[in-house]
Scaffold this active site. Structure first.
Site, PDB file in Angstrom:
ATOM      1  N   LEU A 173       0.837  -1.199   0.000  1.00 42.27           N
ATOM      2  CA  LEU A 173       0.000   0.000   0.000  1.00 42.27           C
ATOM      3  C   LEU A 173       0.873   1.249   0.000  1.00 42.27           C
ATOM      4  O   LEU A 173       0.533   2.255  -0.642  1.00 42.27           O
ATOM      5  CB  LEU A 173      -0.929   0.004   1.217  1.00 42.27           C
ATOM      6  CG  LEU A 173      -1.827   1.237   1.343  1.00 42.27           C
ATOM      7  CD1 LEU A 173      -2.771   1.346   0.149  1.00 42.27           C
ATOM      8  CD2 LEU A 173      -2.622   1.203   2.641  1.00 42.27           C
ATOM      9  N   TYR A 174       1.984   1.198   0.723  1.00 38.54           N
ATOM     10  CA  TYR A 174       2.908   2.333   0.720  1.00 38.54           C
ATOM     11  C   TYR A 174       3.325   2.663  -0.709  1.00 38.54           C
ATOM     12  O   TYR A 174       3.283   3.825  -1.138  1.00 38.54           O
ATOM     13  CB  TYR A 174       4.140   2.007   1.570  1.00 38.54           C
ATOM     14  CG  TYR A 174       5.266   3.012   1.426  1.00 38.54           C
ATOM     15  CD1 TYR A 174       5.134   4.300   1.938  1.00 38.54           C
ATOM     16  CD2 TYR A 174       6.446   2.675   0.763  1.00 38.54           C
ATOM     17  CE1 TYR A 174       6.159   5.230   1.791  1.00 38.54           C
ATOM     18  CE2 TYR A 174       7.473   3.591   0.617  1.00 38.54           C
ATOM     19  CZ  TYR A 174       7.327   4.867   1.131  1.00 38.54           C
ATOM     20  OH  TYR A 174       8.337   5.785   0.979  1.00 38.54           O
ATOM     21  N   ALA A 175       3.718   1.635  -1.464  1.00 37.88           N
ATOM     22  CA  ALA A 175       4.122   1.840  -2.855  1.00 37.88           C
ATOM     23  C   ALA A 175       2.976   2.406  -3.679  1.00 37.88           C
ATOM     24  O   ALA A 175       3.179   3.297  -4.513  1.00 37.88           O
ATOM     25  CB  ALA A 175       4.596   0.515  -3.451  1.00 37.88           C
TER      26      ALA A 175
END
Length: 434
Positions: A242-244
């Site tokens: 999700l960070y990416a």
């Protein structure tokens, strides 16, 4: 006394003194009002618990970051102006978001040293040890950099900052970092990395003049890409975390604001930054801590016992890249929210171009710390981590002469020296690494 104490736990009984229809209607109405009041209190109580009370095991940093901050007033504005004042003839005035963070602190200090005006902004959330952030803040204050304590989602604060100082540039480094933490607290990533970025761009596009913006994307946008080294033109539509995904969303949002409003935007894809004043959630940092404490460290390996490697990039090299991008950023072409012409839109890799196996990193730390690590080899989990990263930096070299110069052995030696000097054991500083 609680405001609920005057509501009886049971209806009780009472004797009718008046059998008239009017009286019956009145008593029924009063009873309905009481019930409505009771259930309203229950409803709002649940809302309070839901929105303002997060589970202990899963703290919501996005909510914490919206706590009330104190800002404004003549004295505050004076400090803001003083910090942002340009000290050299060709200097620029820069708003650095995430200034108390790892990269933000180093970039702010470098800008200030060369005479630029620098104003920091940070919400000091507790994703990791806030005392480390406060120490960085103290370090910057000694060099004349004032950090405004506030959140990038606070539209009023951002507007006020641009009213007080006509920033020529914004170095946007504020973000919710960490690949694995996204599985615990996904909302904080959307809140900071997407909503916060949009909020900042909204203020920038309405500013007159509009600032040029350099911002931190991430090498994580390459996700499941298997072509190496990673180049800016490679596909980035397969995020592994999700960070990416939020960083990739940031790049698309940047394109939108560049296209519609004429904002000059440069995204920087950092590759595994390390060094003094680093982040405690990074492997090199907590490996150092656990090796010194005699704790076992978990080292991931790929499929079929394959090597997990990272393009470790020393902080000083990253800072040079940030300043190079800032110095070559062209002016935005809009004014007051209206585009006047095509504006610059760029993205660059900032890495070291030399991937190193994580096992080699541990071996270097063992030599520097003079302690043998207790290694626990584990299969790489499906939590967003990827088996390798490798940067192609030819674009950054061509555009602003980016050339990393610190190898991992040298960089870790500097980190270990800082770590042993900063952290104390038994009230005494640990001897520096040889």
């Amino acid at each position: 006394m609680s405001h609920l104490d005057d509501i009886p736990s049971t209806p009780g009984k009472f004797k009718m003194m008046d059998k008239s229809p009017f009286f019956l209607h009145r008593t029924r109405w009063q009873s309905s009002v009481a019930k409505l009041a009771f259930w309203s209190l229950v409803f709002f109580g649940l809302l309070f618990i839901f929105f303002y009370r997060s589970p202990i095991s899963n703290p919501d940093s996005s909510r914490r970051s919206l706590r009330t901050y104190s800002w404004g007033g003549p004295a505050w504005e004076k400090r803001v102006r003083s910090s942002a004042r340009v000290r050299t003839r060709n200097g620029v005035s820069v708003l650095v978001t995430g200034a108390a963070g790892f990269v933000g602190t180093h970039v702010s200090a470098a800008l200030k040293r060369r005479g630029d005006g620098v104003l920091g902004l940070d919400n000091f959330n507790d994703y990791y040890d806030t005392s480390l952030k406060r120490s960085r803040q103290a370090l910057l204050e000694r060099s004349g950099v004032f950090i405004v304590e506030g959140d990038i989602n606070d539209l009023s604060l951002l507007k006020k900052l641009f009213e007080v100082v006509p920033f020529t540039h914004v170095m946007h480094l504020a973000a919710q970092a960490g690949v694995r933490y996204a599985m615990e607290n996904p909302g904080s990533y959307v809140h900071s990395n997407i909503a916060g970025f949009v909020n900042l761009l909204e203020v920038c596009k309405s500013a007159n003049p509009q600032p040029a913006i350099v911002w931190a994307s991430s090498s994580s946008v390459y996700g499941l890409n298997t072509k190496v080294p990673f180049s800016e033109k490679d596909r980035t539509d397969q995020p592994a975390s999700l960070y990416a995904a939020t960083k990739k969303a940031g790049e698309e949002i940047a394109h939108t604001y560049n296209h519609i409003y004429g904002l000059s935007l440069t995204g920087l894809r950092f590759f595994t930054v390390y060094g003094p004043w680093g982040r405690p959630d990074m492997a090199y940092f907590f490996f150092t801590r656990d090796i010194l404490k005699g704790k076992a460290i978990s080292i991931f390996e790929g499929a079929n016992h394959g090597t997990v490697a990272r393009d470790f990039t020393y902080i000083d090299d990253i800072v040079k890249g940030c300043l190079g991008a800032l110095d070559t950023a062209e002016k935005s072409t809009g004014s007051g929210g209206k585009k006047r012409g095509a504006a610059q839109l760029r993205v660059f890799n900032l890495g070291n171009t030399s991937p190193v196996p994580v096992t080699d990193l541990v071996s270097i730390l063992e030599r520097l710390l003079k302690v043998k690590a207790k290694r626990n080899m584990m299969k790489l989990p499906r939590n967003g981590d990827v088996p390798f990263t490798h940067a192609n930096i030819s674009s950054a070299q061509r555009e602003f002469g980016y050339k990393p110069s610190t190898d991992l052995q040298t960089g870790l030696k500097k980190f270990v020296r800082w770590y042993l000097g900063y952290y104390k054991q038994g009230g005494k500083k640990v001897a520096a690494a040889a």
